[in-house]
Scaffold this motif. Structure first.
Motif, mmCIF file in Angstrom:
data_model
loop_
_atom_site.group_PDB
_atom_site.id
_atom_site.type_symbol
_atom_site.label_atom_id
_atom_site.label_comp_id
_atom_site.label_asym_id
_atom_site.label_seq_id
_atom_site.Cartn_x
_atom_site.Cartn_y
_atom_site.Cartn_z
ATOM 1 N N GLU A 1 -4.412 -2.210 -0.051
ATOM 2 C CA GLU A 1 -3.696 -2.127 1.227
ATOM 3 C C GLU A 1 -4.115 -0.897 2.026
ATOM 4 O O GLU A 1 -4.223 -0.960 3.250
ATOM 5 N N LEU B 1 2.686 1.237 1.958
ATOM 6 C CA LEU B 1 1.814 1.995 1.067
ATOM 7 C C LEU B 1 2.621 2.901 0.137
ATOM 8 O O LEU B 1 2.313 3.007 -1.047
ATOM 9 N N GLU C 1 3.324 0.270 7.886
ATOM 10 C CA GLU C 1 2.196 0.379 6.953
ATOM 11 C C GLU C 1 2.406 1.531 5.982
ATOM 12 O O GLU C 1 2.134 1.419 4.783
ATOM 13 N N ARG D 1 -7.371 -1.677 3.576
ATOM 14 C CA ARG D 1 -7.182 -2.642 4.675
ATOM 15 C C ARG D 1 -6.587 -1.965 5.895
ATOM 16 O O ARG D 1 -7.038 -2.163 7.024
ATOM 17 N N LYS E 1 4.138 -5.927 -3.295
ATOM 18 C CA LYS E 1 4.101 -6.090 -1.844
ATOM 19 C C LYS E 1 5.324 -6.895 -1.357
ATOM 20 O O LYS E 1 5.945 -6.547 -0.353
ATOM 21 N N HIS F 1 -3.001 -2.739 -5.863
ATOM 22 C CA HIS F 1 -2.703 -3.241 -4.525
ATOM 23 C C HIS F 1 -2.502 -2.123 -3.521
ATOM 24 O O HIS F 1 -2.668 -2.318 -2.326
#
Lengths: 303, 272
Positions: free
Chosen positions: A41, B130, B126, A44, B139, A37
């Motif tokens: 991410e 990450l 972000e 993205r 997440k 993921h």
């Protein structure tokens, strides 16, 4: 809760020297999958940062390869005195789109580890995720171009120029140079091997760029020369004999030859191209991955 | 800030469990690196003509062994280049050891000198996401912490802006907020307290005190000896990659200061 209960379920990590310079592969792959993921991410987020998610951003993904293809078509057609037809056009764009995929993956992927700077220095995670994130991005940029290809192919098949073929009795039929064939669906497995080939090359370049930061400056020249040496702007059988001798060293010769035969001409290519494509795909993937893994320990002290 | 108004954290109520959180067993770390900040092929080709090599081998850590029981706040001190950061990165799993073995029970969270924010084009949030995903959180786990992190970092709307717009202090605040809110079993801190303004420093120290009181395991690298003295209940002194001394903070620090030929002046004891 007693202290013992708190201890139960706590993960235990053991860090030991690498045997033969490689991290233990099975845990590495498991970890890679568990943290996939992150790559998704990252891809993205970087597409968002490049505005690929907006309407105009997406439109650009369609217009850009199309313009690119038109420029090359015009160029080749002028050189050839305007004799090229729709069959050549489909050959050209099919090859160019895949070549763009390769070029984007390489140029983005080469910088993936060096750009990962602080994260690489501060976090323990399988660094292969960094080039894979750029592979995902370039794949999502490649997909719309396949949509364009399908539309153009269908359009040219339906509206494109026809040649008249007459038999001895004088009865003539219109023949279209392009026609859909189920063989074209073989493009999907062929692309899987192209992906493997490109992924191997990209991870190799990502590791190499840590040692030589200027590879990204040489890459545009290298890929451009590679494009001209590969059967994209011309058919493989149009090559001069001296060039064909050299082509056994060019992986893109069988790979793009196979790709063009399958997706543009809808014909089954000879077995040697299949074998070569599969071998280059698996070989490049294995070599690129092993090189990356063998160097991975270094990255945190070299950045 | 003088010694008087510094926030003193007493290691009194801490409970040290018998269980070992970090076990470092005869670890050596050697790596090869280059003098160049940005090595290039061009330079390599030019050098090859002159027959020079620009690679040096660094023996950063040599045969170091120690155990850290759960609940310990361990300070690591030593001169610049003593191998403190390398050792801590090995414990975090970033650099595998060249010899020996490291066992870590529980999840670590690193607050190393450089902080989060690896991609300046992405927003603070972000980058936080990450960083969390790379560290192995899901997440959802990261997203539930977003509000707490944003509130603690207290950088306002900047949290939604690309990190290239941040000042170094803002980036440091965000980094600190992230590592504090990842609920780690073991917190690794490398000199990260030295950035940020006075108000945030106080907030950060208070947060650390809370963690110390909750018997968190912590490894702390700092040149601010007063911080080490007040927060740690054990100190390791690394000298040229080897462990020179280990023991009670007062004993180790006094010997260290003596060996460094520096007087116990305010300059040394001052925080950061």
């Amino acid at each position: 809760m007693s202290a013992d209960a708190a201890i139960v379920g706590r993960p235990v990590q053991v860090y030991e020297p690498y045997r033969s310079g490689l991290p233990p592969l099975v845990p590495y792959v498991k970890n890679l999958w568990r943290r996939r993921h992150f790559a998704i991410e990252l891809s993205r987020a970087s597409m968002r940062a490049a505005h690929t998610d907006t309407v105009f951003g997406q439109l650009w993904l369609v217009i850009n390869p199309l313009l690119n293809a038109c420029v090359y078509f015009l160029l080749v057609n002028i050189i050839n005195g305007g004799t090229r037809g729709p069959d050549f056009f489909t050959h050209l764009i099919a090859g160019l789109f895949v070549f763009n995929f390769l070029q984007n993956s390489l140029t983005q992927g080469a910088e993936s580890v060096t750009k990962g700077g602080k994260l690489v220095l501060n976090t323990s995670f399988p660094l292969l995720l960094l080039p894979y994130a750029t592979m995902r991005t370039s794949f999502y940029r490649f997909l719309p171009s396949m949509g364009i290809y399908a539309v153009l192919f269908a359009g040219l098949e339906y509206f494109g120029p026809r040649t008249q073929k007459c038999n001895a009795a004088g009865a003539c039929v219109d023949l279209n140079t392009l026609h859909f064939s189920w063989i074209q669906l073989l493009a999907i497995p062929v692309f899987a091997f192209i992906w493997l080939y490109v992924a191997g090359l990209t991870t190799f370049m990502a590791a190499l760029t840590v040692y030589f930061r200027d590879t990204t400056q040489f890459l545009p020249y290298a890929t451009r020369i590679w494009l001209y040496l590969s059967p994209v702007l011309y058919y493989a059988d149009q090559m001069k004999p001296w060039m064909t001798k050299f082509e056994m060293f060019n992986p893109l010769y069988p790979i793009l030859g196979l790709w063009g035969d399958v997706i543009a001409r809808g014909q089954l290519p000879h077995a040697s191209w299949w074998i070569a494509t599969v071998a280059w795909g698996l070989g490049s993937f294995a070599v690129g991955t092993l090189y990356f893994l063998s160097r991975e320990r270094d990255f945190a002290v070299r950045l | 800030m003088s010694e008087e108004d510094e926030v003193i954290i007493t290691p009194s109520q801490r409970t040290v469990v018998d269980e070992v959180a970090v076990s470092v067993q005869d670890v050596c770390i050697t790596y090869r690196t280059t003098f160049e900040k940005r090595p290039t092929l061009k330079q390599a080709v030019m050098r090859a003509g002159r027959g020079k090599r620009q690679v040096k081998t660094v023996e950063a850590v040599k045969n170091v062994s120690f155990d850290v029981p759960r609940g310990t706040v361990l300070g690591i001190i030593g001169h610049n280049g003593a191998g403190k950061s390398t050792l801590m990165r090995a414990i975090a799993g970033i650099i595998p050891p060249t010899a020996g073995r490291i066992e870590v029970t529980g999840r670590t969270s690193t607050l190393l000198a450089l902080g989060v924010g690896f991609n300046p084009d992405l927003t603070g949030l972000e980058n936080v996401l990450l960083g969390g995903l790379a560290a192995g959180l899901s997440k959802e786990e990261v997203e539930t912490r977003f509000d707490e992190i944003a509130a603690f970092a207290d950088i306002g709307d900047f949290i939604e802006l690309p990190m290239r717009t941040y000042s170094s202090g803002m980036a440091a605040r965000l980094a600190f907020a992230v590592s504090m809110h990842m609920d780690p079993d073991i917190l690794l801190i490398d000199e990260a307290l030295s950035t940020g303004d006075a108000a945030f420093k106080e907030k950060a120290t208070a947060k650390l005190r809370e963690l110390v009181d909750n018997s968190s395991t912590m490894l702390l690298i700092s040149h601010a000896l007063a911080t080490v003295r007040s927060m740690c209940n054990e100190v390791i002194w690394l000298d040229h990659g080897q462990m020179k001394m280990r023991g009670e903070p007062d004993a180790v620090l006094d010997t260290y200061i003596e060996a460094m030929h520096v007087k116990k002046t305010a300059a040394v004891m001052n925080d950061f």
